[in-house]
Design a protein around this motif. Structure first.
Motif, PDB file in Angstrom:
ATOM      1  N   GLU A 250      -7.593  -3.768   8.876  1.00 49.37           N
ATOM      2  CA  GLU A 250      -7.220  -3.188   7.581  1.00 49.37           C
ATOM      3  C   GLU A 250      -5.704  -3.064   7.441  1.00 49.37           C
ATOM      4  OE1 GLU A 250      -9.508   0.117   5.769  1.00 49.37           O
ATOM      5  OE2 GLU A 250      -7.604   1.201   5.790  1.00 49.37           O
ATOM      6  N   HIS A 251      -5.039  -2.554   8.469  1.00 49.18           N
ATOM      7  CA  HIS A 251      -3.583  -2.433   8.399  1.00 49.18           C
ATOM      8  C   HIS A 251      -2.940  -3.808   8.268  1.00 49.18           C
ATOM      9  CE1 HIS A 251      -4.068   1.584  10.770  1.00 49.18           C
ATOM     10  NE2 HIS A 251      -4.351   1.716   9.492  1.00 49.18           N
ATOM     11  N   TYR A 252      -3.471  -4.750   9.033  1.00 46.64           N
ATOM     12  CA  TYR A 252      -2.990  -6.132   8.991  1.00 46.64           C
ATOM     13  C   TYR A 252      -3.125  -6.680   7.569  1.00 46.64           C
ATOM     14  CZ  TYR A 252      -2.535 -10.979  10.770  1.00 46.64           C
ATOM     15  OH  TYR A 252      -2.136 -12.259  11.032  1.00 46.64           O
ATOM     16  N   PHE A 253      -4.302  -6.525   6.988  1.00 44.54           N
ATOM     17  CA  PHE A 253      -4.569  -7.096   5.664  1.00 44.54           C
ATOM     18  C   PHE A 253      -3.750  -6.426   4.570  1.00 44.54           C
ATOM     19  CE2 PHE A 253      -6.991  -7.139   1.659  1.00 44.54           C
ATOM     20  CZ  PHE A 253      -7.059  -8.507   1.453  1.00 44.54           C
ATOM     21  N   GLN A 254      -3.577  -5.113   4.672  1.00 49.96           N
ATOM     22  CA  GLN A 254      -2.923  -4.365   3.590  1.00 49.96           C
ATOM     23  C   GLN A 254      -1.399  -4.460   3.593  1.00 49.96           C
ATOM     24  OE1 GLN A 254      -4.303  -0.310   3.666  1.00 49.96           O
ATOM     25  NE2 GLN A 254      -6.363  -0.833   2.966  1.00 49.96           N
ATOM     26  N   ARG A 255      -0.832  -5.001   4.660  1.00 53.44           N
ATOM     27  CA  ARG A 255       0.630  -5.097   4.739  1.00 53.44           C
ATOM     28  C   ARG A 255       1.207  -5.811   3.520  1.00 53.44           C
ATOM     29  NH1 ARG A 255       1.774  -7.150  10.808  1.00 53.44           N
ATOM     30  NH2 ARG A 255       0.318  -8.669  10.014  1.00 53.44           N
ATOM     31  N   ASP A 256       2.187  -5.174   2.896  1.00 52.62           N
ATOM     32  CA  ASP A 256       2.914  -5.774   1.761  1.00 52.62           C
ATOM     33  C   ASP A 256       2.022  -6.032   0.547  1.00 52.62           C
ATOM     34  OD1 ASP A 256       5.205  -5.883   3.424  1.00 52.62           O
ATOM     35  OD2 ASP A 256       4.530  -7.792   4.253  1.00 52.62           O
ATOM     36  N   LYS A 257       0.881  -5.346   0.471  1.00 55.97           N
ATOM     37  CA  LYS A 257       0.009  -5.491  -0.701  1.00 55.97           C
ATOM     38  C   LYS A 257       0.005  -4.196  -1.501  1.00 55.97           C
ATOM     39  CE  LYS A 257      -3.345  -8.998   0.796  1.00 55.97           C
ATOM     40  NZ  LYS A 257      -2.834  -9.340   2.103  1.00 55.97           N
ATOM     41  N   GLN A 258      -0.036  -4.325  -2.809  1.00 55.65           N
ATOM     42  CA  GLN A 258      -0.233  -3.169  -3.668  1.00 55.65           C
ATOM     43  C   GLN A 258      -1.732  -3.062  -3.945  1.00 55.65           C
ATOM     44  OE1 GLN A 258       2.296  -3.060  -7.075  1.00 55.65           O
ATOM     45  NE2 GLN A 258       1.488  -1.118  -7.819  1.00 55.65           N
ATOM     46  N   LEU A 259      -2.327  -1.958  -3.542  1.00 64.01           N
ATOM     47  CA  LEU A 259      -3.778  -1.823  -3.610  1.00 64.01           C
ATOM     48  C   LEU A 259      -4.216  -1.130  -4.905  1.00 64.01           C
ATOM     49  CD1 LEU A 259      -4.444  -0.677   0.062  1.00 64.01           C
ATOM     50  CD2 LEU A 259      -4.598  -2.994  -0.866  1.00 64.01           C
TER      51      LEU A 259
END
Length: 432
Positions: free
Chosen positions: A394-403
């Protein structure tokens, strides 16, 4: 893939052995004299694994599906090096469901609940007009929301208000997905109760949870991934459980693999785990009781609030029912283990250090109990160990993404008036 032929199978009552046709969305045997799970019996006794571009449907020979939906990914199994060496295990295989492109894992909800959602929704009839209802502690809701949004399938989710921070997405969802929630202080059981009240309307139908063969057989793809990667059935299976459905599915996959004949005839030892202090199945198992022990509702809510792994907080799991977790553990000479929040946190840190990616609390519980079992000498270090990492990256995927977060369309008290719930949820879908 567009010319997909629906998988051929029949259904079998675990308690009586009665075999019958699936007349649509069957969740149990209407002729059963006692509560019992039903199982799929596939026409294909040997599984033909398709190419990776089929996603989860590479295992469609053993999935009760009518179609292939877009966007799916299968669990990925790989042989551990650093963690295995650290634990002194010669054959530790990690089955990873989540986001970890380095090993080929690309589930963007970062949870093995995708294995359920893609198959439950692919079992749905083409002409189904009703709204699917799913109760969840968090990860299941995120998976179903993504699949239903991407494929325009109407969905009503029920998730505790305290858990809705789990409902994050890369982009806004299609309005065919609606969310209701029991108010702060409620738990997964309250979400189930609320969803059951909504089902008082003929506009809706139940996903079915553990009773839905598509859910269990979807989860079973973790074991299919492991066995087809390793070339044989593992000796041990480690997973944290809330309902135990994944472990039941693992047992069922094990039996199909034995019948296939190409993966050996081992009965995989199920080693499942709960998060202290929420341990109702562990308590029943230690008492050698098929029936769950009494559990005060207020105490259960408090215990559920106290655990890191909120997804493991099911108060009414399919433990006692014929074909359920009690039977699975007895048939496999399995065991239920427990881990504290602190042990699970330490295990998560260890996994990220050794394997290179973050994992969820539930997966940390599973690893913590594997560490315990190795130290206690209850795991043979030469045997094949399958560690089912049910969520990670999850941390890997969410990096630099606006959720984007799904917010409740309606929050209900913990003991709402049934007619009010029905009127409210019907209006949600009448508004579109």
């Amino acid at each position: 893939m567009d010319n997909f032929t629906p998988t051929r199978y029949t259904l079998t009552n675990v308690a009586t052995g009665r075999e019958f046709e699936d007349r649509g969305w069957m969740l149990d045997d209407p002729e059963s004299p006692e509560p019992s799970l039903i199982r799929t019996r596939y026409a294909s006794k040997q599984i033909h694994v398709r190419s990776e571009d089929h996603g989860i449907y590479r295992f469609c020979d053993w999935l009760p599906v009518r179609r292939m939906l877009k966007g799916s990914h299968a669990p990925v199994t790989y042989k551990s090096k650093r963690l295995a060496e650290h634990l002194g295990l010669k054959n530790l295989y990690i089955t990873f469901s989540g986001y970890f492109p380095e090993v080929g894992a690309r589930m963007t909800t970062c949870s093995f609940k995708e294995t359920e959602a893609y198959n439950v929704c692919a079992r749905r009839a083409d002409d189904e007009k009703r709204v699917l209802v799913v109760a969840s502690a968090g990860n299941t809701a995120r998976a179903f929301a993504k699949v239903c949004s991407d494929n325009r399938i109407p969905l009503l989710l029920s998730v505790p208000e305290d858990n809705i921070n789990a409902l994050w997405f890369e982009a806004p969802l299609d309005p065919c997905v609606k969310l209701i929630a029991p108010q702060t202080g409620g738990d997964y059981f309250d979400a189930i109760h609320l969803s059951n009240l909504a089902l008082g309307s003929p506009l809706f139908y139940a996903e079915g949870g553990a009773k839905n063969v598509a859910r269990r057989d979807g989860m079973a793809t973790t074991v299919l991934s492991a066995a087809t990667t390793i070339g044989e059935i593992p000796d041990y299976y480690f997973q944290a459980v809330g309902s135990g459905t994944g472990a039941i599915a693992a047992w069922e996959a094990n039996m199909r693999l034995i019948e296939d004949g190409r993966f050996g005839n081992k009965v995989m030892k199920l080693m499942v785990s709960q998060n202290i202090p929420f341990t109702p199945m562990y308590d029943a198992w230690r008492a050698d009781s098929r029936e769950m022990l009494p559990y005060d509702a207020d105490q259960a809510r408090a215990d559920a609030e106290a655990i890191d792994a909120k997804v493991l907080s099911n108060r009414k799991p399919p433990y006692s029912v014929r074909g359920g977790l009690y039977d699975a553990l007895k048939a496999t000479d399995g065991d239920i283990l427990v881990a504290t929040n602190e042990e699970a946190r330490a295990a998560r840190r260890l996994f990220e250090e050794m394997e290179g990616v973050d994992i969820y609390s539930a997966a940390g519980v599973a690893l913590a109990t594997l560490i315990q079992a190795v130290k206690a000498g209850t795991v043979d270090p030469d045997k094949i160990v399958m560690l089912n990492i049910t969520g990670g990256g999850e941390h890997y995927f969410q990096r630099d993404k606006q959720l984007w977060y799904l917010k409740p369309h309606q929050v209900f008290p913990l003991d709402p008036e049934p007619d009010y719930v029905v009127r409210t949820v019907e209006k949600l879908f009448a508004r579109g």
